[in-house]
Design an enzyme around this catalytic site. Structure first.
Site, PDB file in Angstrom:
ATOM      1  N   HIS A 149       0.851  -1.084  -0.072  1.00 43.85           N
ATOM      2  CA  HIS A 149       0.086  -0.205   0.071  1.00 43.85           C
ATOM      3  C   HIS A 149       0.886   1.300   0.074  1.00 43.85           C
ATOM      4  CE1 HIS A 149      -2.847  -2.737   2.309  1.00 43.85           C
ATOM      5  NE2 HIS A 149      -3.727  -2.608   1.309  1.00 43.85           N
TER       6      HIS A 149
ATOM      7  N   LYS B  30     -18.376  -5.682   7.667  1.00 45.89           N
ATOM      8  CA  LYS B  30     -17.173  -6.311   7.615  1.00 45.89           C
ATOM      9  C   LYS B  30     -16.362  -6.351   8.814  1.00 45.89           C
ATOM     10  CE  LYS B  30     -13.261  -6.157   4.368  1.00 45.89           C
ATOM     11  NZ  LYS B  30     -12.370  -5.637   3.483  1.00 45.89           N
TER      12      LYS B  30
ATOM     13  N   ARG C 211      -1.999  -5.443  -8.810  1.00 42.68           N
ATOM     14  CA  ARG C 211      -0.840  -6.537  -8.532  1.00 42.68           C
ATOM     15  C   ARG C 211      -1.238  -7.561  -9.635  1.00 42.68           C
ATOM     16  NH1 ARG C 211      -3.279  -7.555  -2.669  1.00 42.68           N
ATOM     17  NH2 ARG C 211      -5.079  -7.389  -4.004  1.00 42.68           N
TER      18      ARG C 211
ATOM     19  N   SER D 140      -2.882  -7.719   2.403  1.00 48.34           N
ATOM     20  CA  SER D 140      -3.212  -7.685   4.102  1.00 48.34           C
ATOM     21  C   SER D 140      -3.865  -9.055   4.633  1.00 48.34           C
ATOM     22  CB  SER D 140      -4.343  -6.636   4.518  1.00 48.34           C
ATOM     23  OG  SER D 140      -4.013  -5.537   4.060  1.00 48.34           O
TER      24      SER D 140
HETATM   25  O1  PNS Z   1      -8.844  -2.849   0.931  1.00 51.11           O
HETATM   26  P1  PNS Z   1      -9.971  -3.187   0.186  1.00 51.11           P
HETATM   27  O2  PNS Z   1     -11.047  -3.885   1.147  1.00 51.11           O
HETATM   28  O3  PNS Z   1      -9.638  -3.792  -1.245  1.00 51.11           O
HETATM   29  O4  PNS Z   1     -10.764  -1.691  -0.371  1.00 51.11           O
HETATM   30  C1  PNS Z   1     -11.945  -1.828  -1.178  1.00 51.11           C
HETATM   31  C2  PNS Z   1     -12.372  -0.237  -1.227  1.00 51.11           C
HETATM   32  C3  PNS Z   1     -12.235   0.478  -0.144  1.00 51.11           C
HETATM   33  C4  PNS Z   1     -11.600   0.505  -2.302  1.00 51.11           C
HETATM   34  C5  PNS Z   1     -13.730  -0.488  -1.758  1.00 51.11           C
HETATM   35  O5  PNS Z   1     -14.499  -1.619  -1.009  1.00 51.11           O
HETATM   36  C6  PNS Z   1     -14.711   0.692  -1.620  1.00 51.11           C
HETATM   37  O6  PNS Z   1     -14.443   1.820  -2.288  1.00 51.11           O
HETATM   38  N1  PNS Z   1     -15.915   0.872  -0.928  1.00 51.11           N
HETATM   39  C7  PNS Z   1     -16.828   1.605  -0.700  1.00 51.11           C
HETATM   40  C8  PNS Z   1     -18.000   1.468  -1.206  1.00 51.11           C
HETATM   41  C9  PNS Z   1     -18.031   1.852  -2.871  1.00 51.11           C
HETATM   42  O7  PNS Z   1     -17.938   3.048  -3.144  1.00 51.11           O
HETATM   43  N2  PNS Z   1     -18.004   0.779  -3.830  1.00 51.11           N
HETATM   44  C10 PNS Z   1     -17.797   1.023  -5.082  1.00 51.11           C
HETATM   45  C11 PNS Z   1     -19.075   0.795  -5.719  1.00 51.11           C
HETATM   46  S1  PNS Z   1     -19.678  -0.632  -6.095  1.00 51.11           S
END
Ligand code: PNS
Length: 164
Positions: free
Chosen positions: A17, A41, A90, A129
């Site tokens: 990250h 979550k 990735r 993670s």
């Molecule tokens: O570390 P992660 O879990 O891969 O992060 C995912 C993240 C935070 C980028 C994603 O889940 C997110 O932006 N969630 C907020 C809800 C949202 O806006 N989703 C996109 C529309 S479907």
């Protein structure tokens, strides 16, 4: 002013990250690092713990601001005047999910939210993670993946959980 956002759960923040954040911050006037709090979550670390590890990891960076959010990323972007999303890619397996997210974010923001993909650096191609939490569970070596202060926090957390 070009403001970008890099969001994630950061449970916990890894060197992968951090690598994306440091490279992305060179291309933006300001980079907001947004720590997601998804109430549905189950995280290893609380929002406060995840945010404070992110802040500590990036404390030397002048144009990086750490915030937390709940709900839709694009709504948070609108409220904070942020135009583009940075996502690290990735292995090829990330691509399909990331493309879906990029389209969804573009659609729900009526084309306002642009996504920029950055390839992960070679040494972090398979780092996540989830992998870090798994290694920590078995007390494996984490120094290639985590900053020292984050490694200490995850070791303490696993020890604490094991003692309950
Ligand atoms: O570390 P992660 O879990 O891969 O992060 C995912 C993240 C935070 C980028 C994603 O889940 C997110 O932006 N969630 C907020 C809800 C949202 O806006 N989703 C996109 C529309 S479907």
């Amino acid at each position: 002013m070009k403001i970008g956002i890099y969001s994630g759960s950061f449970d916990p923040i890894t060197k992968g990250h951090e690598d994306i954040i440091r490279r992305a911050a060179k291309m933006t006037d300001k980079l907001v690092v947004a720590v997601l709090n998804n109430v549905n979550k189950k995280y290893l670390f609380s929002l406060e713990e995840r945010s404070s590890m992110v802040i500590e990891s990036l404390k030397d960076m002048d144009n990086v601001e750490v915030k937390s959010f709940q709900g839709l990323l694009t709504e948070f972007m609108e409220e904070n005047g942020i135009e583009f999303i940075i996502r690290g890619l990735r292995a090829v397996s990330d691509y399909e999910y990331e493309l879906t997210m990029a389209f969804a974010n573009s659609d729900i923001s009526c084309g306002k939210a642009e996504t920029i993909f950055m390839p992960a650096s070679k040494q972090y191609m398979y780092l996540s993670s989830t992998v870090v939490r798994e290694i920590a569970n078995y007390n494996g070596r984490l120094s290639d993946y985590l900053n020292e202060h984050v490694e200490m926090k995850i070791r303490d957390k696993i020890k604490f959980q094991g003692s309950r």
